[in-house]
Design a protein around this motif. Structure first.
Motif, mmCIF file in Angstrom:
data_model
loop_
_atom_site.group_PDB
_atom_site.id
_atom_site.type_symbol
_atom_site.label_atom_id
_atom_site.label_comp_id
_atom_site.label_asym_id
_atom_site.label_seq_id
_atom_site.Cartn_x
_atom_site.Cartn_y
_atom_site.Cartn_z
ATOM 1 N N ILE A 1 7.367 -6.272 -1.731
ATOM 2 C CA ILE A 1 6.364 -5.431 -2.385
ATOM 3 C C ILE A 1 6.074 -4.285 -1.423
ATOM 4 O O ILE A 1 5.677 -4.517 -0.279
ATOM 5 C CB ILE A 1 5.086 -6.232 -2.706
ATOM 6 N N THR A 2 6.301 -3.065 -1.875
ATOM 7 C CA THR A 2 6.183 -1.903 -0.994
ATOM 8 C C THR A 2 4.730 -1.579 -0.668
ATOM 9 O O THR A 2 3.809 -1.980 -1.378
ATOM 10 C CB THR A 2 6.824 -0.661 -1.648
ATOM 11 N N GLU A 3 4.571 -0.830 0.415
ATOM 12 C CA GLU A 3 3.244 -0.341 0.793
ATOM 13 C C GLU A 3 2.759 0.590 -0.301
ATOM 14 O O GLU A 3 3.529 1.327 -0.908
ATOM 15 C CB GLU A 3 3.347 0.423 2.114
ATOM 16 N N ARG A 4 1.461 0.544 -0.582
ATOM 17 C CA ARG A 4 0.920 1.393 -1.637
ATOM 18 C C ARG A 4 -0.564 1.645 -1.412
ATOM 19 O O ARG A 4 -1.185 1.004 -0.587
ATOM 20 C CB ARG A 4 1.156 0.786 -3.010
ATOM 21 N N GLN A 5 -1.083 2.583 -2.183
ATOM 22 C CA GLN A 5 -2.505 2.861 -2.147
ATOM 23 C C GLN A 5 -3.130 2.309 -3.417
ATOM 24 O O GLN A 5 -2.540 2.394 -4.497
ATOM 25 C CB GLN A 5 -2.761 4.357 -2.063
ATOM 26 N N VAL A 6 -4.322 1.744 -3.277
ATOM 27 C CA VAL A 6 -5.031 1.194 -4.430
ATOM 28 C C VAL A 6 -6.454 1.729 -4.441
ATOM 29 O O VAL A 6 -7.037 2.029 -3.404
ATOM 30 C CB VAL A 6 -5.054 -0.357 -4.427
ATOM 31 N N LEU A 7 -6.999 1.846 -5.633
ATOM 32 C CA LEU A 7 -8.378 2.292 -5.794
ATOM 33 C C LEU A 7 -9.298 1.085 -5.724
ATOM 34 O O LEU A 7 -9.047 0.069 -6.369
ATOM 35 C CB LEU A 7 -8.548 2.992 -7.149
ATOM 36 N N SER A 8 -10.338 1.192 -4.928
ATOM 37 C CA SER A 8 -11.316 0.120 -4.802
ATOM 38 C C SER A 8 -12.689 0.653 -5.167
ATOM 39 O O SER A 8 -12.962 1.849 -5.061
ATOM 40 C CB SER A 8 -11.358 -0.412 -3.372
ATOM 41 N N PHE A 9 -13.547 -0.257 -5.589
ATOM 42 C CA PHE A 9 -14.915 0.101 -5.949
ATOM 43 C C PHE A 9 -15.849 -0.919 -5.328
ATOM 44 O O PHE A 9 -15.606 -2.130 -5.410
ATOM 45 C CB PHE A 9 -15.103 0.098 -7.471
#
Length: 95
Positions: free
Chosen positions: A71-79
């Motif tokens: 699973i590649t590195e990625r950016q995710v949105l958090s709240f």
């Protein structure tokens, strides 16, 4: 609640036309998206914080085949919910 519901609520509360309310909602979301894309956090007082965080690459497993995958590195949105809103939600559910 959907975006249409938000537009309808604005229409009923503010009295602007539905088209104007839709433009307001679209512009609001565009500002948030642009801010997050630029790497800045969005803090809405009394509501919460939106921020982008990095997730490192890791090994995973395909649930159907059991095959190991990367699973590649990625950016995710958090709240993160503000304490004010959290308290309001918890107090209303107790009543």
């Amino acid at each position: 609640m959907t975006k249409i519901d938000i537009v309808t609520n604005l229409y009923e509360k503010l009295g602007f036309s539905k088209r104007e309310c839709a433009n307001i909602v679209d512009t609001f979301f565009e500002i948030i998206k642009d801010t997050l894309e630029n790497g800045d956090n969005v803090k809405i007082s009394g509501f919460g914080n939106f921020f982008v965080r990095r997730k490192k690459a890791r090994r995973g497993r395909n649930p159907q085949t059991g095959e190991e995958i990367k699973i590649t590195e990625r950016q995710v949105l958090s709240f993160r919910l503000s304490q004010v809103l959290k308290d309001e939600i918890n107090n209303k559910s107790k009543k």
